[in-house]
Design a protein around this motif. Structure first.
Motif, PDB file in Angstrom:
ATOM      1  N   ALA A 159      -8.311   0.673   7.197  1.00 24.70           N
ATOM      2  CA  ALA A 159      -9.474  -0.116   7.601  1.00 24.70           C
ATOM      3  C   ALA A 159      -9.327  -1.571   7.175  1.00 24.70           C
ATOM      4  CB  ALA A 159     -10.733   0.492   6.994  1.00 24.70           C
ATOM      5  N   VAL A 160      -8.913  -1.764   5.923  1.00 23.39           N
ATOM      6  CA  VAL A 160      -8.835  -3.124   5.408  1.00 23.39           C
ATOM      7  C   VAL A 160      -7.751  -3.913   6.137  1.00 23.39           C
ATOM      8  CG1 VAL A 160      -8.444  -4.488   3.366  1.00 23.39           C
ATOM      9  CG2 VAL A 160      -9.719  -2.399   3.190  1.00 23.39           C
ATOM     10  N   LEU A 183      -6.055  11.677  -3.425  1.00 20.86           N
ATOM     11  CA  LEU A 183      -6.131  10.235  -3.655  1.00 20.86           C
ATOM     12  C   LEU A 183      -5.428   9.478  -2.545  1.00 20.86           C
ATOM     13  CD1 LEU A 183      -5.389   9.770  -7.450  1.00 20.86           C
ATOM     14  CD2 LEU A 183      -7.494  10.331  -6.298  1.00 20.86           C
ATOM     15  N   PHE A 207     -11.224   7.092  -9.836  1.00 22.60           N
ATOM     16  CA  PHE A 207     -10.831   6.890  -8.448  1.00 22.60           C
ATOM     17  C   PHE A 207     -12.037   6.499  -7.603  1.00 22.60           C
ATOM     18  CE2 PHE A 207      -9.655   8.091  -4.134  1.00 22.60           C
ATOM     19  CZ  PHE A 207      -8.511   7.352  -4.026  1.00 22.60           C
ATOM     20  N   ILE A 232     -14.675  -4.982   1.110  1.00 26.13           N
ATOM     21  CA  ILE A 232     -14.578  -5.177   2.552  1.00 26.13           C
ATOM     22  C   ILE A 232     -15.834  -5.868   3.073  1.00 26.13           C
ATOM     23  CG2 ILE A 232     -15.460  -2.934   3.344  1.00 26.13           C
ATOM     24  CD1 ILE A 232     -12.933  -3.103   5.285  1.00 26.13           C
ATOM     25  N   PHE A 292      -8.879  -5.096   9.462  1.00 21.76           N
ATOM     26  CA  PHE A 292      -9.675  -6.309   9.295  1.00 21.76           C
ATOM     27  C   PHE A 292      -8.771  -7.524   9.083  1.00 21.76           C
ATOM     28  CE2 PHE A 292     -11.825  -9.434   6.688  1.00 21.76           C
ATOM     29  CZ  PHE A 292     -12.978  -9.647   7.415  1.00 21.76           C
ATOM     30  N   ILE A 335      -8.582   3.951   3.537  1.00 20.90           N
ATOM     31  CA  ILE A 335      -9.153   2.667   3.148  1.00 20.90           C
ATOM     32  C   ILE A 335      -8.214   1.526   3.531  1.00 20.90           C
ATOM     33  CG2 ILE A 335      -9.794   1.250   1.177  1.00 20.90           C
ATOM     34  CD1 ILE A 335     -10.886   3.718  -0.154  1.00 20.90           C
ATOM     35  N   TYR A 339     -12.496   2.942  -7.698  1.00 19.27           N
ATOM     36  CA  TYR A 339     -11.639   2.263  -6.717  1.00 19.27           C
ATOM     37  C   TYR A 339     -12.308   2.252  -5.344  1.00 19.27           C
ATOM     38  CZ  TYR A 339      -7.934   1.915  -3.234  1.00 19.27           C
ATOM     39  OH  TYR A 339      -7.199   1.577  -2.137  1.00 19.27           O
ATOM     40  N   THR A 392      -7.299   9.376   0.754  1.00 20.01           N
ATOM     41  CA  THR A 392      -8.389   8.399   0.727  1.00 20.01           C
ATOM     42  C   THR A 392      -7.842   6.983   0.797  1.00 20.01           C
ATOM     43  OG1 THR A 392      -9.375   9.960  -0.809  1.00 20.01           O
ATOM     44  CG2 THR A 392     -10.528   7.901  -0.474  1.00 20.01           C
ATOM     45  N   ALA A 393      -6.782   6.738   0.010  1.00 17.59           N
ATOM     46  CA  ALA A 393      -6.238   5.383  -0.051  1.00 17.59           C
ATOM     47  C   ALA A 393      -5.672   4.961   1.298  1.00 17.59           C
ATOM     48  CB  ALA A 393      -5.160   5.309  -1.128  1.00 17.59           C
ATOM     49  N   LEU A 423      -4.689   0.901  -7.706  1.00 20.96           N
ATOM     50  CA  LEU A 423      -4.315   2.226  -7.229  1.00 20.96           C
ATOM     51  C   LEU A 423      -3.088   2.749  -7.982  1.00 20.96           C
ATOM     52  CD1 LEU A 423      -5.454   4.025  -5.067  1.00 20.96           C
ATOM     53  CD2 LEU A 423      -3.842   3.070  -3.450  1.00 20.96           C
ATOM     54  N   GLY A 448       0.826  -1.212   0.000  1.00 20.47           N
ATOM     55  CA  GLY A 448       0.000   0.000   0.000  1.00 20.47           C
ATOM     56  C   GLY A 448       0.857   1.257   0.000  1.00 20.47           C
TER      57      GLY A 448
END
Lengths: 115, 517
Positions: free
Chosen positions: A86-87, A76, B128, B139, A90, A83, B131, A79-80, B172, A36
């Protein structure tokens, strides 16, 4: 600067795939984390590296100064990051739960779904 | 506002379902209300798009290309409608199939969040944002994959989560490179600017396109990125497998169609690669199924094979003749809709078989042709449709794609598609022989279903069978819808005009395949 960033993106990606290919499920998690980061830095770099020229319209002007930084990559990435946080949270719970059930972090010993 | 409803209704239903998680009747009522509401909204949206053309919503009042635009063109409307129909069928089935514990833990809410993500992915006009919707969808699918626990589900979940996150990182990266080239992410705007940028320096766009192809390829489960699917889809309850098969891989295919049809400049290298991938996917999927001994695993490996046909439609975008390109995309879309209906139906039938006999292993099954004639009948119709025998919906789907293949002179690819159809028939007959035709094993347990449960399990499958037969007997309406969706996708200037972009202001190259292979 560009070449440093490119090398960093490559190094992070390589480290990520090295960890993803390891058998330990914890390393898997760290691999995903680094992957990431690598993607986020790639976005930042490909948007063009600009120093100290924020895309802010000065008082009295109608447009930001020429050669300003592109704000899109930063939006971007922000936001990424949210996300992927969060993922990954999990995924961390998933790996922990699996460790509790199987008493091992070796993915080879976890195999159950073959038929 | 109408355009946002297919996203809002499932998300609201998900919240309502969570709030009412303690009460069984309320939970189930919200599940049905959410699925029904989505179906109505999708039908109204489709009718509106059909009569008045592409519907657009500039979210927050920001005009394109600054803000995020939701665009319901015929392609998006068709996909949303199909997803809503299948979701309604599976929701009814899930009322009879999903155990009380999973329901209490929010099964229906997660399904609704996933549906919101899927509809968002279909409707968004921003790369985006696509995405982001993918992540919403993923999720909730992660949760559904492991909901209810157990070692097999957790292990399958780990594989699925890892591969999905890798695909997200690739997606991404691709989006990042595209935004670096064009400094925009609005699909229509991006299309125009990329076409110009690709003339001077084609390789950055090709590089980004390859990353996107890999990312969507993992999601759509194309060879050689398909291995996670047969290893994870069979551990969940059948209702979840059915929803995954109907929506997740097809969303990957939709993204391929959208991005290669509208956004990316044509690249002969990538279309050649896609053609090879399509052929290998068809073949490996169907051969992989031959070795399986578990009903749902056979069906799941077949998902991979069927994806190959849809990807073949995308690969034929490399054809030099615009009419062939339109035909190929229309055929691929027809195939997507047909396959969503039929494959979901087969998985629902496999779930009913499991509910009746308590097993999914071929060796423990048998004799169901006499003991459960209705189930046998539903299975046979869907199986023959999957194999593409006339007059089923699968026949028209295969006919379209093969016709497009011949017109594009892609002989090898088309012959593979023809041969794989026969092999599909082989493994459908294998299930038929083992499960329905051979005498029942002496120790085979048969669980009598209560009439109410039987109705919940079989009525959605029966309805989908009727739908599939209707498509087979009257293919004209769906053909027309698929053609219109393909025209809308490939007509870039009309799309730009619909979202309010000045086609003259942003320079735009012809989306031509004069350079096709």
């Amino acid at each position: 600067m560009l070449i440093v960033m490119a090398l960093l993106v490559g190094a992070l990606g390589a480290a990520a795939f090295y960890l993803l290919l390891a058998r330990s499920s914890l390393k898997l998690l760290f691999g995903l984390l680094l992957l990431g980061h690598s993607a986020n830095l790639l976005i930042l770099t490909s948007g063009g590296l600009v120093r100290a020229r924020p895309p802010i319209v000065p008082r009295g002007a109608l447009e930001p100064p020429a050669g300003h930084a592109d704000p899109i990559p930063q939006a971007l990435i922000l936001t990424a990051i949210v996300i992927s946080f969060a993922v990954l949270a999990f995924a961390a719970v998933l790996v922990k739960r699996e460790y509790d059930l199987t008493d091992t972090d070796d993915t080879e010993d976890m195999r159950q779904t073959w038929l | 506002m109408l355009v946002a409803l297919p996203i809002l209704i499932p998300l609201i239903a998900a919240c309502a379902g969570l709030a009412a998680a303690g009460s069984r009747p309320l939970r189930r009522a919200f599940a049905l209300l959410g699925a029904g509401g989505l179906l109505v909204a999708a039908m109204v949206l489709f009718a509106r798009v059909w009569t008045r053309g592409t519907q657009v919503l500039h979210v927050g009042g920001w005009p394109a290309p600054v803000g995020i635009t939701l665009v319901a063109d015929p392609l998006s409307a068709l996909m949303v409608l199909t997803a809503a129909v299948l979701n309604a069928a599976v929701t009814v089935y899930a009322l009879g199939d999903i155990d009380a514990r999973r329901q209490r833990h929010g099964y229906f809410s997660f399904i609704h969040v996933m549906l919101g993500g899927v509809c968002g992915a279909f409707l968004t006009g921003d790369l985006f944002n696509l995405y982001v919707w993918f992540e919403v969808m993923l999720i909730s699918s992660f949760v559904l994959m492991v909901l209810g626990g157990g070692r097999p589900q957790l292990e399958a979940g780990t594989k699925y989560v890892t591969l999905s996150l890798m695909s997200s990182a690739l997606f991404l990266s691709g989006v990042g490179i595209l935004s670096g080239i064009a400094h925009t992410l609005h699909m229509a705007d991006l299309a125009g600017r990329l076409a110009v940028a690709a003339v001077e320096r084609p390789w950055p766009a090709t590089c980004a396109a390859t990353l996107l192809m890999l990312a969507f390829g993992i999601k759509a489960a194309v060879f050689p990125l398909h291995f996670w699917l047969p290893d994870s889809y069979h551990v969940t309850p059948p209702a979840i497998t059915a929803v995954f098969a109907a929506l997740l891989t097809k969303t990957g295919v939709y993204a391929l169609i959208r991005v290669f049809g509208l956004v990316l400049p044509p690249s002969p290298y990538l279309f050649g690669l896609l053609a090879a991938i399509a052929a290998a996917t068809m073949l490996m999927g169907v051969l992989g199924a031959v070795a399986q001994i578990h009903v749902r695993r056979i069906l799941n490996v077949h998902i991979v094979s069927q994806i190959g046909y849809m990807v073949m439609g995308v690969a034929l975008l490399g054809a030099p003749d615009p009419a062939t390109r339109r035909l190929a995309i229309a055929a691929a879309l027809f195939y997507v809709v047909h396959n969503m209906v039929v494959k979901t139906n087969l998985l629902l039938v496999s779930g009913a078989i499991r509910a009746m006999t308590g097993t999914e292993l071929l060796a423990g099954l048998g004799g169901l042709a006499t003991r459960a004639p209705l189930t046998a009948c539903i299975f046979l119709v869907s199986a023959l449709s999957l194999a593409g025998l006339p007059p089923s919906s699968g026949f028209w789907a295969k006919l379209g794609i093969i016709q497009a293949g011949f017109e594009a002179r892609a002989w090898l690819l088309t012959l593979t598609a023809l041969g794989v159809g026969l092999l599909t028939l082989l493994s459908m007959l294998k299930i038929w022989n083992e499960v329905f035709w051979k005498p029942a094993p002496a120790d085979g347990p048969v669980i009598a279903l209560s009439p109410r449960r039987r109705m919940l399990l079989l009525s959605p499958a029966a309805a989908l069978t009727v739908l599939s037969v209707l498509i087979g007997l009257y293919p004209a309406p769906l053909l027309k819808a698929a053609r219109r969706a393909a025209d809308g996708l490939l007509d870039r200037p009309a799309y730009m005009a619909a979202v309010g972009l000045d086609a003259g202001g942003t320079p735009r190259g012809e989306p031509a395949g004069e350079t096709g292979p």
